[in-house]
Design a protein around this motif. Structure first.
Motif, PDB file in Angstrom:
ATOM      1  N   PRO A  11       5.869  25.936 -40.472  1.00 26.11           N
ATOM      2  CA  PRO A  11       6.495  25.336 -39.280  1.00 26.11           C
ATOM      3  C   PRO A  11       6.583  23.810 -39.308  1.00 26.11           C
ATOM      4  CG  PRO A  11       4.678  26.804 -38.673  1.00 26.11           C
ATOM      5  CD  PRO A  11       4.620  26.631 -40.146  1.00 26.11           C
ATOM      6  N   ILE A  12       5.838  23.143 -40.196  1.00 27.75           N
ATOM      7  CA  ILE A  12       5.778  21.680 -40.097  1.00 27.75           C
ATOM      8  C   ILE A  12       6.338  20.910 -41.286  1.00 27.75           C
ATOM      9  CG2 ILE A  12       3.808  21.757 -38.519  1.00 27.75           C
ATOM     10  CD1 ILE A  12       2.059  20.791 -40.908  1.00 27.75           C
ATOM     11  N   VAL A  13       6.375  21.508 -42.481  1.00 26.94           N
ATOM     12  CA  VAL A  13       6.821  20.733 -43.646  1.00 26.94           C
ATOM     13  C   VAL A  13       8.315  20.887 -43.881  1.00 26.94           C
ATOM     14  CG1 VAL A  13       4.546  20.876 -44.734  1.00 26.94           C
ATOM     15  CG2 VAL A  13       6.309  22.529 -45.367  1.00 26.94           C
ATOM     16  N   LYS A  14       8.877  19.921 -44.599  1.00 21.86           N
ATOM     17  CA  LYS A  14      10.305  19.964 -44.937  1.00 21.86           C
ATOM     18  C   LYS A  14      10.554  21.019 -46.012  1.00 21.86           C
ATOM     19  CE  LYS A  14      14.059  16.966 -46.443  1.00 21.86           C
ATOM     20  NZ  LYS A  14      14.427  15.574 -46.798  1.00 21.86           N
ATOM     21  N   SER A  15       9.698  21.029 -47.037  1.00 23.83           N
ATOM     22  CA  SER A  15       9.803  22.038 -48.079  1.00 23.83           C
ATOM     23  C   SER A  15       8.423  22.274 -48.681  1.00 23.83           C
ATOM     24  CB  SER A  15      10.798  21.631 -49.167  1.00 23.83           C
ATOM     25  OG  SER A  15      10.342  20.493 -49.858  1.00 23.83           O
ATOM     26  N   LEU A  16       8.279  23.445 -49.287  1.00 23.91           N
ATOM     27  CA  LEU A  16       7.015  23.811 -49.904  1.00 23.91           C
ATOM     28  C   LEU A  16       7.275  24.342 -51.299  1.00 23.91           C
ATOM     29  CD1 LEU A  16       3.924  24.117 -49.423  1.00 23.91           C
ATOM     30  CD2 LEU A  16       4.387  26.472 -48.763  1.00 23.91           C
ATOM     31  N   MET A  17       6.459  23.834 -52.230  1.00 21.31           N
ATOM     32  CA  MET A  17       6.528  24.283 -53.616  1.00 21.31           C
ATOM     33  C   MET A  17       5.113  24.591 -54.087  1.00 21.31           C
ATOM     34  SD  MET A  17       9.124  21.324 -54.714  1.00 21.31           S
ATOM     35  CE  MET A  17       8.686  20.375 -53.280  1.00 21.31           C
ATOM     36  N   PHE A  18       5.034  25.379 -55.150  1.00 20.70           N
ATOM     37  CA  PHE A  18       3.737  25.736 -55.726  1.00 20.70           C
ATOM     38  C   PHE A  18       3.760  25.446 -57.209  1.00 20.70           C
ATOM     39  CE2 PHE A  18       0.938  28.678 -57.938  1.00 20.70           C
ATOM     40  CZ  PHE A  18      -0.267  28.415 -57.307  1.00 20.70           C
ATOM     41  N   GLY A  19       2.689  24.872 -57.719  1.00 19.71           N
ATOM     42  CA  GLY A  19       2.578  24.628 -59.158  1.00 19.71           C
ATOM     43  C   GLY A  19       2.221  23.189 -59.443  1.00 19.71           C
ATOM     44  N   GLU A  20       2.889  22.641 -60.438  1.00 20.65           N
ATOM     45  CA  GLU A  20       2.687  21.250 -60.841  1.00 20.65           C
ATOM     46  C   GLU A  20       4.033  20.538 -60.737  1.00 20.65           C
ATOM     47  OE1 GLU A  20      -0.427  20.247 -61.398  1.00 20.65           O
ATOM     48  OE2 GLU A  20      -1.089  22.319 -61.166  1.00 20.65           O
ATOM     49  N   ALA A  21       4.000  19.218 -60.663  1.00 24.41           N
ATOM     50  CA  ALA A  21       5.238  18.445 -60.481  1.00 24.41           C
ATOM     51  C   ALA A  21       6.252  18.737 -61.582  1.00 24.41           C
ATOM     52  CB  ALA A  21       4.921  16.958 -60.420  1.00 24.41           C
ATOM     53  N   CYS A  22       5.763  18.948 -62.795  1.00 22.75           N
ATOM     54  CA  CYS A  22       6.670  19.181 -63.925  1.00 22.75           C
ATOM     55  C   CYS A  22       7.161  20.626 -63.997  1.00 22.75           C
ATOM     56  CB  CYS A  22       5.989  18.805 -65.232  1.00 22.75           C
ATOM     57  SG  CYS A  22       4.494  19.776 -65.554  1.00 22.75           S
ATOM     58  N   SER A  23       6.509  21.511 -63.294  1.00 19.95           N
ATOM     59  CA  SER A  23       6.858  22.930 -63.341  1.00 19.95           C
ATOM     60  C   SER A  23       6.393  23.592 -62.054  1.00 19.95           C
ATOM     61  CB  SER A  23       6.172  23.585 -64.552  1.00 19.95           C
ATOM     62  OG  SER A  23       6.363  24.975 -64.518  1.00 19.95           O
ATOM     63  N   ASN A  24       7.292  23.688 -61.096  1.00 22.73           N
ATOM     64  CA  ASN A  24       6.882  24.269 -59.817  1.00 22.73           C
ATOM     65  C   ASN A  24       7.825  25.375 -59.385  1.00 22.73           C
ATOM     66  OD1 ASN A  24       8.981  23.131 -57.951  1.00 22.73           O
ATOM     67  ND2 ASN A  24       8.160  21.223 -58.788  1.00 22.73           N
ATOM     68  N   VAL A  25       7.349  26.150 -58.450  1.00 19.62           N
ATOM     69  CA  VAL A  25       8.128  27.252 -57.887  1.00 19.62           C
ATOM     70  C   VAL A  25       8.469  26.885 -56.449  1.00 19.62           C
ATOM     71  CG1 VAL A  25       8.100  29.695 -57.272  1.00 19.62           C
ATOM     72  CG2 VAL A  25       6.900  28.915 -59.330  1.00 19.62           C
ATOM     73  N   PRO A  26       9.761  26.738 -56.124  1.00 16.67           N
ATOM     74  CA  PRO A  26      10.128  26.488 -54.734  1.00 16.67           C
ATOM     75  C   PRO A  26       9.781  27.707 -53.866  1.00 16.67           C
ATOM     76  CG  PRO A  26      11.982  26.088 -56.224  1.00 16.67           C
ATOM     77  CD  PRO A  26      10.917  26.771 -57.009  1.00 16.67           C
ATOM     78  N   ILE A  27       9.173  27.453 -52.730  1.00 17.59           N
ATOM     79  CA  ILE A  27       8.790  28.534 -51.827  1.00 17.59           C
ATOM     80  C   ILE A  27       9.776  28.603 -50.655  1.00 17.59           C
ATOM     81  CG2 ILE A  27       6.949  29.507 -50.392  1.00 17.59           C
ATOM     82  CD1 ILE A  27       6.319  29.383 -53.456  1.00 17.59           C
ATOM     83  N   PHE A  28      10.016  27.466 -49.992  1.00 18.36           N
ATOM     84  CA  PHE A  28      11.022  27.441 -48.919  1.00 18.36           C
ATOM     85  C   PHE A  28      11.428  26.008 -48.622  1.00 18.36           C
ATOM     86  CE2 PHE A  28       7.035  27.125 -46.535  1.00 18.36           C
ATOM     87  CZ  PHE A  28       7.285  26.024 -45.727  1.00 18.36           C
ATOM     88  N   LYS A  29      12.559  25.885 -47.923  1.00 18.48           N
ATOM     89  CA  LYS A  29      13.029  24.602 -47.391  1.00 18.48           C
ATOM     90  C   LYS A  29      13.375  24.805 -45.933  1.00 18.48           C
ATOM     91  CE  LYS A  29      14.962  22.709 -51.622  1.00 18.48           C
ATOM     92  NZ  LYS A  29      16.146  22.168 -52.281  1.00 18.48           N
ATOM     93  N   ASN A  30      12.999  23.854 -45.111  1.00 19.78           N
ATOM     94  CA  ASN A  30      13.359  23.898 -43.687  1.00 19.78           C
ATOM     95  C   ASN A  30      14.553  23.000 -43.446  1.00 19.78           C
ATOM     96  OD1 ASN A  30      11.436  25.700 -42.740  1.00 19.78           O
ATOM     97  ND2 ASN A  30       9.906  24.102 -42.450  1.00 19.78           N
TER      98      ASN A  30
END
Length: 169
Positions: free
Chosen positions: A150-169
């Protein structure tokens, strides 16, 4: 090398906020209490004997620790037995739970996430660190997403060089 050549840290410029869930994990010693050690022949709970053994507990061993209480043998343990153990350690141990070490970790992380102020992450692009030296319960990641969505613009999981996008608001 040309003076026009400039090394840029694109990750730093991206506005990405790294969040390490392991930083929320409460620090301190974890200690088990196996009720089988309080039972007659490791099978039967005799109230008088049980009370005596609880009274003999050296509470200093448990000072400022996280305690999990369980029974590793097939025995009928009345609920009041957990009351007695908890009563003995309340005010000494930081936290006392019923269950195994994994149960303790789930409860500790639940409390840490519930009590954490996530306001600094509002409207930010957040990257939840994927690798940790600590064993983080899976449930903590689920609770974290519930708090952040509910509060973040977008959420990703992993490391900066290799991450998995979870969602974007």
């Amino acid at each position: 090398m040309s003076e026009d050549f400039e090394i840029k840290n694109k990750v730093a410029e991206s506005g990405l906020v790294n969040f390490d869930l392991s930083a929320l994990s409460p620090k301190g010693k974890r200690i088990e209490i196996d009720l089988k050690d309080f039972l007659f022949m490791e099978m039967i709970l005799k109230e008088k004997d049980f009370r005596e053994k609880v009274a003999e507990i050296d509470t200093e061993i448990y000072r400022d620790t996280f305690v999990y209480v369980y029974c590793s043998v097939e025995a009928i343990i009345p609920i009041w037995a957990y009351f007695l153990i908890t009563s003995k350690l309340t005010g000494i141990a930081k936290k006392i739970v019923y269950g195994n070490k994994k149960d303790l970790e789930i409860i500790l992380m639940h409390e840490a996430i519930s009590n954490y102020n996530f306001d600094a992450l509002e409207a930010k692009r957040v990257l939840v660190k994927g690798c940790s030296e600590e064993d983080i319960p899976e449930n903590a990641y689920i609770e974290l997403v519930e708090k952040l969505k509910p509060i973040v613009k977008s959420l990703m999981f992993g490391e900066a060089c290799s991450n998995v996008p979870i969602f974007k608001n």
